[in-house]
Design an enzyme around this catalytic site. Sequence first.
Site, PDB file in Angstrom:
ATOM      1  N   LYS A  56       0.823  -1.219   0.000  1.00  0.00           N
ATOM      2  CA  LYS A  56       0.000   0.000   0.000  1.00  0.00           C
ATOM      3  C   LYS A  56       0.851   1.262   0.000  1.00  0.00           C
ATOM      4  O   LYS A  56       0.577   2.199  -0.735  1.00  0.00           O
ATOM      5  CB  LYS A  56      -0.919   0.043   1.235  1.00  0.00           C
ATOM      6  CG  LYS A  56      -1.933  -1.074   1.317  1.00  0.00           C
ATOM      7  CD  LYS A  56      -2.917  -0.845   2.460  1.00  0.00           C
ATOM      8  CE  LYS A  56      -2.300  -0.889   3.845  1.00  0.00           C
ATOM      9  NZ  LYS A  56      -1.759  -2.214   4.221  1.00  0.00           N
TER      10      LYS A  56
ATOM     11  N   ARG B  39      11.423  -1.462  11.364  1.00  0.00           N
ATOM     12  CA  ARG B  39      10.125  -1.076  11.931  1.00  0.00           C
ATOM     13  C   ARG B  39       9.791  -1.994  13.091  1.00  0.00           C
ATOM     14  O   ARG B  39       9.787  -3.213  12.944  1.00  0.00           O
ATOM     15  CB  ARG B  39       9.049  -1.161  10.851  1.00  0.00           C
ATOM     16  CG  ARG B  39       8.323   0.146  10.654  1.00  0.00           C
ATOM     17  CD  ARG B  39       7.284   0.038   9.581  1.00  0.00           C
ATOM     18  NE  ARG B  39       6.037  -0.510  10.094  1.00  0.00           N
ATOM     19  CZ  ARG B  39       4.894  -0.452   9.445  1.00  0.00           C
ATOM     20  NH1 ARG B  39       4.867   0.120   8.244  1.00  0.00           N
ATOM     21  NH2 ARG B  39       3.803  -0.967   9.946  1.00  0.00           N
TER      22      ARG B  39
HETATM   23  P1  AMP Z   1       0.637   0.698   8.765  1.00  0.00           P
HETATM   24  O1  AMP Z   1       1.819   1.576   8.631  1.00  0.00           O
HETATM   25  O2  AMP Z   1      -0.524   1.153   7.897  1.00  0.00           O
HETATM   26  O3  AMP Z   1       0.937  -0.754   8.579  1.00  0.00           O
HETATM   27  O4  AMP Z   1       0.108   0.848  10.270  1.00  0.00           O
HETATM   28  C1  AMP Z   1       0.894   0.461  11.371  1.00  0.00           C
HETATM   29  C2  AMP Z   1       0.044   0.328  12.611  1.00  0.00           C
HETATM   30  O5  AMP Z   1      -0.576   1.588  12.923  1.00  0.00           O
HETATM   31  C3  AMP Z   1      -1.124  -0.650  12.505  1.00  0.00           C
HETATM   32  O6  AMP Z   1      -0.745  -1.972  12.781  1.00  0.00           O
HETATM   33  C4  AMP Z   1      -2.093  -0.086  13.555  1.00  0.00           C
HETATM   34  O7  AMP Z   1      -1.681  -0.449  14.858  1.00  0.00           O
HETATM   35  C5  AMP Z   1      -1.897   1.402  13.405  1.00  0.00           C
HETATM   36  N1  AMP Z   1      -2.836   1.970  12.417  1.00  0.00           N
HETATM   37  C6  AMP Z   1      -2.533   2.487  11.201  1.00  0.00           C
HETATM   38  N2  AMP Z   1      -3.627   2.890  10.560  1.00  0.00           N
HETATM   39  C7  AMP Z   1      -4.671   2.620  11.393  1.00  0.00           C
HETATM   40  C8  AMP Z   1      -6.081   2.780  11.298  1.00  0.00           C
HETATM   41  N3  AMP Z   1      -6.649   3.297  10.199  1.00  0.00           N
HETATM   42  N4  AMP Z   1      -6.833   2.379  12.346  1.00  0.00           N
HETATM   43  C9  AMP Z   1      -6.282   1.871  13.459  1.00  0.00           C
HETATM   44  N5  AMP Z   1      -4.970   1.665  13.607  1.00  0.00           N
HETATM   45  C10 AMP Z   1      -4.163   2.048  12.591  1.00  0.00           C
END
Ligand code: AMP
Length: 190
Positions: free
Chosen positions: A14, A134
Amino acid sequence: MLNIVIFGAPGSGKGTQGGMIAKRYNLQHVSTGELLRKEIKNATELGKTANEYISKGQLVPDTIVIGMIEELIKTTTGVDGFLFDGFPRTVTQGVELDKKLEENNMSISKVLCLDVEENELIERLLNRGKLEGRADDNRETIESRLDVYHNQTQPLIDFYNKQGKMSVIEGSGDINAIFQSIVEVMDNLL
Ligand code: AMP
């Protein structure tokens, strides 16, 4: 305005594809994950709360992420739309996003769903953990993030299918080839 959601499991690409789409179509790239990591880095109150969930691979509460998005929708100017990356992640977030956009005379144009097999997702995430460090890219947290995706985020596929907005993109293989499939769908919207 062109408002796009890039959708998919953790590790589906993404962020990578979202960045390329935003650049090509002059969209504001909104990654809730990136925004939350910035809050953690700056040690804000919001960041401290968010970290308790992120470090366990759980979702940050809806009210927190919806508040962040609402602010951005209201204040962003000079772009041709938004590219939402990692948001929405629950049906509640999806419903609220529709509402906030409508309040600003906008709507979601398309949801691009990156389809990648589970084994490949795990491999990519472990690899990213090694390369980028990360904190949530370790085996235990990855497993819980994939569970969360299946239980809380996947219901959005039905939500957007019912709206006729879902396009599934094959998300394995060459980054540029995947981007070309996305461009075909995007150019049809223009
Ligand atoms: P990502 O970078 O999109 O993989 O997000 C990393 C982490 O941030 C996820 O595993 C969630 O803990 C939190 N997170 C990101 N976007 C959301 C969202 N829209 N709703 C809730 N938690 C989020």
